[in-house]
Design an enzyme around this catalytic site. Structure first.
Site, mmCIF file in Angstrom:
data_model
loop_
_atom_site.group_PDB
_atom_site.id
_atom_site.type_symbol
_atom_site.label_atom_id
_atom_site.label_comp_id
_atom_site.label_asym_id
_atom_site.label_seq_id
_atom_site.Cartn_x
_atom_site.Cartn_y
_atom_site.Cartn_z
ATOM 1 N N ASP A 120 8.839 9.199 -5.539
ATOM 2 C CA ASP A 120 9.705 9.443 -4.785
ATOM 3 C C ASP A 120 10.096 8.157 -4.307
ATOM 4 O OD1 ASP A 120 9.809 12.156 -5.371
ATOM 5 O OD2 ASP A 120 8.601 12.607 -3.550
ATOM 6 N N TYR A 148 -3.560 10.634 -4.565
ATOM 7 C CA TYR A 148 -2.664 10.368 -3.602
ATOM 8 C C TYR A 148 -3.070 10.460 -2.043
ATOM 9 C CZ TYR A 148 0.937 11.521 -6.934
ATOM 10 O OH TYR A 148 1.804 11.617 -8.116
ATOM 11 N N ASP A 162 10.180 16.747 2.968
ATOM 12 C CA ASP A 162 9.553 15.150 3.408
ATOM 13 C C ASP A 162 10.452 14.821 4.704
ATOM 14 O OD1 ASP A 162 11.809 13.970 2.380
ATOM 15 O OD2 ASP A 162 10.627 13.102 0.651
ATOM 16 N N ARG A 255 4.752 17.162 -2.013
ATOM 17 C CA ARG A 255 5.417 17.935 -1.265
ATOM 18 C C ARG A 255 5.302 19.231 -1.109
ATOM 19 N NH1 ARG A 255 11.169 16.530 -2.846
ATOM 20 N NH2 ARG A 255 10.181 15.642 -4.576
#
Length: 349
Positions: A120, A148, A162, A255
């Site tokens: 992203d 992550y 987000d 997300r």
């Protein structure tokens, strides 16, 4: 011969001045001769320097076109993965002086470059890049896990899931404890079903859902699909913020995970910060090149270093694109006298 004579004359005059005072005419002649000699030397030096620079650029262009393999770069927050790839490509072409008149004639020679595993625009971290034949390795190699670090914010839901999105809901979170979060993480570990976010690279009728959403079009959520979470742990909890360490397979959305965790806690949540620390065998700390290292020589060294990370068979394997609605790998084919758009896309699950 004229240059040699000038040098001799100049030398003689300098020797004579030690014994006989110069006349005004002699001094003027000396100055003129010295200037002519200096000018001739400057022209010769400039010609030699220009020739050397041209040869150096040609050598760099040849080296650039010979690069082949897979390496990693550090993507900062802000640009999309495609924009970062374009920035990388422009820096390499500029360093090699391409396209140039000398190379424009070789239309069959192209620079092929692509990225795997889209990040992203609001995320940072490892972005794996294939160059030359390396673009054919990406699909097979990137079927491995990704890791992550995500910072979630409790109490707020957004349309993008987000912090870049519009707040759509707010709920209390003051009763949520660290034990509450740790107690539900097992539900999101292993082989699970996940609904992808509407703002994503998934496509409908050939267009990204995120593009359709930004136009204000009504978009239906994609059905839940199977994904894999290899490990999930809570690293820090300081309400309303919580930090997760996640290792997952392809097609997984952090997300969506953070949003689902908020719902499971009878509240809501969105991703505040997201960093990809590992992709396949590439780690952010050890392998990802920062932008000041995006040079032909640095990338050549990185390709050599990273070649040991890949299974030997990948160097020869030419994997076929798999059918998927999600773009996780885009490739650009750049000729030396023109740049094509990102129309050539290899897709993978």
């Amino acid at each position: 011969m004229a240059a040699a004579e000038a040098a001799v004359v100049s030398s003689s005059l300098e020797t004579d001045t030690a014994r006989v005072p110069e006349t005004a005419g002699t001094a003027a002649a000396t100055a003129a001769t010295s200037s002519a000699t200096a000018a001739a030397a400057a022209v010769a030096t400039a010609a030699r320097t220009g020739s050397e620079a041209t040869a150096s650029k040609a050598a760099l262009a040849t080296k650039l076109l010979s690069l082949s393999g897979v390496f990693a770069v550090h993507k900062p927050k802000g640009p999309t993965s495609a924009e970062l790839l374009n920035r990388l490509k422009e820096k390499l072409l500029a360093e090699a002086g391409m396209p140039s008149p000398e190379w424009a004639k070789r239309k069959k020679q192209t620079l092929k470059i692509g990225h795997g595993g889209t990040l992203d625009s609001a995320a940072r971290g490892v972005l794996v890049v294939g160059i030359g034949r390396g673009t054919k390795m990406l699909t097979s190699m990137l079927s491995g896990s990704k890791r992550y670090t995500a910072i979630g914010e409790l109490g707020k839901a957004t349309d993008t899931l987000d912090s870049t999105g519009r707040v759509t809901e707010e709920k209390p979170y003051d009763k949520i404890t660290q034990e509450d979060i740790e107690g539900i993480l097992q539900k999101f570990t292993g082989n699970i079903m996940q609904v992808p976010p509407l703002y994503s690279a998934l496509k409908k009728d050939g267009q990204r859902l995120s593009t359709l959403m930004k136009r204000g079009e009504i978009v239906e959520a994609k059905p839940a699909r199977p994904v894999t979470v290899y490990s999930l742990s809570l690293e820090k909890f300081q309400p309303p913020f919580f930090t997760l360490d996640v290792e997952c397979g392809g097609g997984f959305y952090i997300r969506s995970l953070v949003s689902d965790i908020g719902k499971e806690l009878s509240s809501c949540a969105n991703v505040l910060e997201l960093t990809r620390t590992k992709q396949g065998p590439f780690t952010l700390e050890e392998h990802a090149l920062p932008e000041d290292k995006w040079t032909i020589d640095d990338i050549a060294q990185s390709l050599e270093h990273c070649s040991s990370l890949l299974p030997a068979e990948l160097a020869l394997k030419k994997s076929k694109p798999e059918e998927s609605n999600e773009q996780v790998l885009s490739c650009e084919y750049i000729t030396l006298n023109e740049t094509k758009g990102e129309e050539d896309i290899i897709k993978a699950s």
